[in-house]
Design a protein around this motif. Structure first.
Motif, mmCIF file in Angstrom:
data_model
loop_
_atom_site.group_PDB
_atom_site.id
_atom_site.type_symbol
_atom_site.label_atom_id
_atom_site.label_comp_id
_atom_site.label_asym_id
_atom_site.label_seq_id
_atom_site.Cartn_x
_atom_site.Cartn_y
_atom_site.Cartn_z
ATOM 1 N N VAL A 54 12.569 -26.152 60.285
ATOM 2 C CA VAL A 54 13.081 -27.506 60.064
ATOM 3 C C VAL A 54 12.577 -28.032 58.717
ATOM 4 O O VAL A 54 13.336 -28.594 57.922
ATOM 5 C CB VAL A 54 12.659 -28.454 61.215
ATOM 6 N N TYR A 55 11.294 -27.824 58.444
ATOM 7 C CA TYR A 55 10.713 -28.320 57.192
ATOM 8 C C TYR A 55 11.254 -27.569 55.973
ATOM 9 O O TYR A 55 11.447 -28.167 54.914
ATOM 10 C CB TYR A 55 9.187 -28.237 57.239
ATOM 11 N N ASP A 56 11.516 -26.280 56.134
ATOM 12 C CA ASP A 56 12.056 -25.499 55.017
ATOM 13 C C ASP A 56 13.355 -26.104 54.491
ATOM 14 O O ASP A 56 13.611 -26.080 53.288
ATOM 15 C CB ASP A 56 12.280 -24.041 55.421
ATOM 16 N N ALA A 57 14.162 -26.650 55.388
ATOM 17 C CA ALA A 57 15.401 -27.303 54.953
ATOM 18 C C ALA A 57 15.086 -28.503 54.059
ATOM 19 O O ALA A 57 15.778 -28.763 53.084
ATOM 20 C CB ALA A 57 16.226 -27.738 56.162
ATOM 21 N N ARG A 58 14.012 -29.240 54.383
ATOM 22 C CA ARG A 58 13.597 -30.378 53.555
ATOM 23 C C ARG A 58 13.110 -29.895 52.194
ATOM 24 O O ARG A 58 13.377 -30.506 51.178
ATOM 25 C CB ARG A 58 12.481 -31.181 54.231
ATOM 26 N N VAL A 59 12.344 -28.801 52.186
ATOM 27 C CA VAL A 59 11.819 -28.265 50.925
ATOM 28 C C VAL A 59 12.962 -27.753 50.057
ATOM 29 O O VAL A 59 12.946 -27.924 48.833
ATOM 30 C CB VAL A 59 10.770 -27.160 51.189
ATOM 31 N N GLU A 60 13.964 -27.151 50.672
ATOM 32 C CA GLU A 60 15.120 -26.683 49.896
ATOM 33 C C GLU A 60 15.799 -27.847 49.188
ATOM 34 O O GLU A 60 16.254 -27.701 48.058
ATOM 35 C CB GLU A 60 16.106 -25.934 50.793
ATOM 36 N N THR A 61 15.851 -28.996 49.839
ATOM 37 C CA THR A 61 16.414 -30.183 49.202
ATOM 38 C C THR A 61 15.580 -30.575 47.984
ATOM 39 O O THR A 61 16.119 -30.895 46.927
ATOM 40 C CB THR A 61 16.473 -31.351 50.212
ATOM 41 N N LEU A 62 14.253 -30.519 48.122
ATOM 42 C CA LEU A 62 13.351 -30.830 47.003
ATOM 43 C C LEU A 62 13.538 -29.822 45.866
ATOM 44 O O LEU A 62 13.619 -30.203 44.701
ATOM 45 C CB LEU A 62 11.901 -30.836 47.479
ATOM 46 N N ARG A 63 13.628 -28.547 46.209
ATOM 47 C CA ARG A 63 13.847 -27.520 45.176
ATOM 48 C C ARG A 63 15.153 -27.749 44.444
ATOM 49 O O ARG A 63 15.213 -27.697 43.222
ATOM 50 C CB ARG A 63 13.885 -26.122 45.808
ATOM 51 N N THR A 111 -1.713 -19.631 57.485
ATOM 52 C CA THR A 111 -2.369 -20.903 57.198
ATOM 53 C C THR A 111 -1.421 -21.760 56.371
ATOM 54 O O THR A 111 -0.406 -21.280 55.871
ATOM 55 C CB THR A 111 -3.671 -20.692 56.401
ATOM 56 N N LEU A 112 -1.783 -23.011 56.200
ATOM 57 C CA LEU A 112 -0.992 -23.899 55.362
ATOM 58 C C LEU A 112 -0.842 -23.316 53.965
ATOM 59 O O LEU A 112 0.228 -23.351 53.375
ATOM 60 C CB LEU A 112 -1.657 -25.282 55.298
ATOM 61 N N PHE A 113 -1.918 -22.726 53.444
ATOM 62 C CA PHE A 113 -1.900 -22.181 52.084
ATOM 63 C C PHE A 113 -0.989 -20.964 51.951
ATOM 64 O O PHE A 113 -0.553 -20.633 50.861
ATOM 65 C CB PHE A 113 -3.314 -21.813 51.640
ATOM 66 N N GLU A 114 -0.706 -20.290 53.056
ATOM 67 C CA GLU A 114 0.148 -19.106 53.037
ATOM 68 C C GLU A 114 1.618 -19.439 53.301
ATOM 69 O O GLU A 114 2.473 -18.578 53.151
ATOM 70 C CB GLU A 114 -0.324 -18.104 54.096
ATOM 71 N N SER A 115 1.900 -20.683 53.673
ATOM 72 C CA SER A 115 3.274 -21.046 54.010
ATOM 73 C C SER A 115 4.138 -21.040 52.751
ATOM 74 O O SER A 115 3.687 -21.438 51.675
ATOM 75 C CB SER A 115 3.320 -22.423 54.675
ATOM 76 N N PRO A 116 5.374 -20.576 52.869
ATOM 77 C CA PRO A 116 6.254 -20.533 51.694
ATOM 78 C C PRO A 116 6.439 -21.877 50.989
ATOM 79 O O PRO A 116 6.403 -21.909 49.755
ATOM 80 C CB PRO A 116 7.575 -19.995 52.264
ATOM 81 N N PRO A 117 6.614 -23.009 51.702
ATOM 82 C CA PRO A 117 6.752 -24.272 50.962
ATOM 83 C C PRO A 117 5.507 -24.605 50.146
ATOM 84 O O PRO A 117 5.615 -25.032 48.995
ATOM 85 C CB PRO A 117 6.979 -25.321 52.059
ATOM 86 N N TYR A 118 4.326 -24.405 50.730
ATOM 87 C CA TYR A 118 3.090 -24.695 49.995
ATOM 88 C C TYR A 118 2.978 -23.767 48.790
ATOM 89 O O TYR A 118 2.646 -24.209 47.691
ATOM 90 C CB TYR A 118 1.864 -24.548 50.904
ATOM 91 N N GLN A 119 3.255 -22.492 49.004
ATOM 92 C CA GLN A 119 3.144 -21.539 47.899
ATOM 93 C C GLN A 119 4.116 -21.878 46.774
ATOM 94 O O GLN A 119 3.773 -21.744 45.602
ATOM 95 C CB GLN A 119 3.349 -20.114 48.395
ATOM 96 N N TRP A 120 5.322 -22.319 47.123
ATOM 97 C CA TRP A 120 6.285 -22.682 46.090
ATOM 98 C C TRP A 120 5.783 -23.874 45.273
ATOM 99 O O TRP A 120 5.781 -23.842 44.046
ATOM 100 C CB TRP A 120 7.657 -22.996 46.692
ATOM 101 N N VAL A 121 5.364 -24.949 45.970
ATOM 102 C CA VAL A 121 4.896 -26.137 45.260
ATOM 103 C C VAL A 121 3.644 -25.800 44.453
ATOM 104 O O VAL A 121 3.529 -26.165 43.279
ATOM 105 C CB VAL A 121 4.630 -27.316 46.226
ATOM 106 N N HIS A 122 2.710 -25.069 45.062
ATOM 107 C CA HIS A 122 1.470 -24.708 44.369
ATOM 108 C C HIS A 122 1.767 -23.859 43.136
ATOM 109 O O HIS A 122 1.230 -24.112 42.051
ATOM 110 C CB HIS A 122 0.518 -23.967 45.310
ATOM 111 N N GLY A 123 2.610 -22.855 43.280
ATOM 112 C CA GLY A 123 2.950 -21.987 42.149
ATOM 113 C C GLY A 123 3.624 -22.741 41.021
ATOM 114 O O GLY A 123 3.327 -22.526 39.841
ATOM 115 N N THR A 124 4.532 -23.634 41.385
ATOM 116 C CA THR A 124 5.217 -24.444 40.375
ATOM 117 C C THR A 124 4.233 -25.345 39.653
ATOM 118 O O THR A 124 4.242 -25.438 38.419
ATOM 119 C CB THR A 124 6.342 -25.275 41.027
#
Length: 185
Positions: A54-63, A111-124
């Protein structure tokens, strides 16, 4: 596929209607979607997997927003825009994000740090911060520090217990970034 979409829609609706994101159970979501609890586990693995979907859909909107709107003029502006977008998304969907952060903390696989949304925001962030920090501080660490200030439980506390407004939080994040980066050149 139809069940998958029904489950995601039901979960999103329940989180939008509640004041207690962590209190929304898998059973509640299954009932609202008209499926059995086992269907959720087969489709998503566990509650955290469902919340992540569900959250990934929100992150895709942000991306999409960050790529479609054209990049702001400078890396500093891009850092501000990304963090402002994260804060706004977390506040807008805070019950979902609270439940997700709670479920991720209980889940041993990720973990939160391993989640794809966190990794995307952190990497960016790390990529944008590198040239701005000019080797004064490690960009990976600074990105983690900034993201820690955006945790959903902290935002919830600031909004409810400290009575900050969304705008005050957004302004404070901007000031924090400017303090870390130093004067704009």
């Amino acid at each position: 596929m139809r069940n998958h979409a029904a489950i995601l829609a039901a979960a999103e609706r329940l989180f939008a209607e509640t004041d207690d994101g962590p209190g929304v159970s898998t059973e509640d979501i299954a009932a609202a979607a008209g499926v059995g609890k086992g269907t959720i586990f087969r489709a998503f693995g566990d509650r955290a997997g469902l919340l992540r979907a569900v959250y990934d859909a929100r992150v895709e909107t942000l991306r999409a927003t960050s790529h479609d709107s054209g990049s702001p003029a400078s890396p500093r502006d891009q850092v501000h825009a990304l963090l402002q977008g994260v804060v706004q998304a977390k506040i807008a969907h805070r019950q979902l994000v609270l439940a997700l952060e709670d479920a991720t903390g209980q889940r041993k696989a990720e973990t939160l740090f391993e989640s794809p949304p966190y990794q995307w925001v952190h990497g960016t962030l790390q990529e944008l911060l590198g040239p701005l920090l000019e080797e004064r501080m490690p960009p990976a660490w600074v990105a983690h520090v900034l993201l820690s200030a955006l945790r959903a439980d902290l935002l919830e506390h600031l909004l409810t217990n400290d009575a900050m407004t969304k705008q005050e939080i957004l302004d404070s994040i901007r000031l924090l970034v400017d303090q870390i980066l130093g004067p704009a050149t």
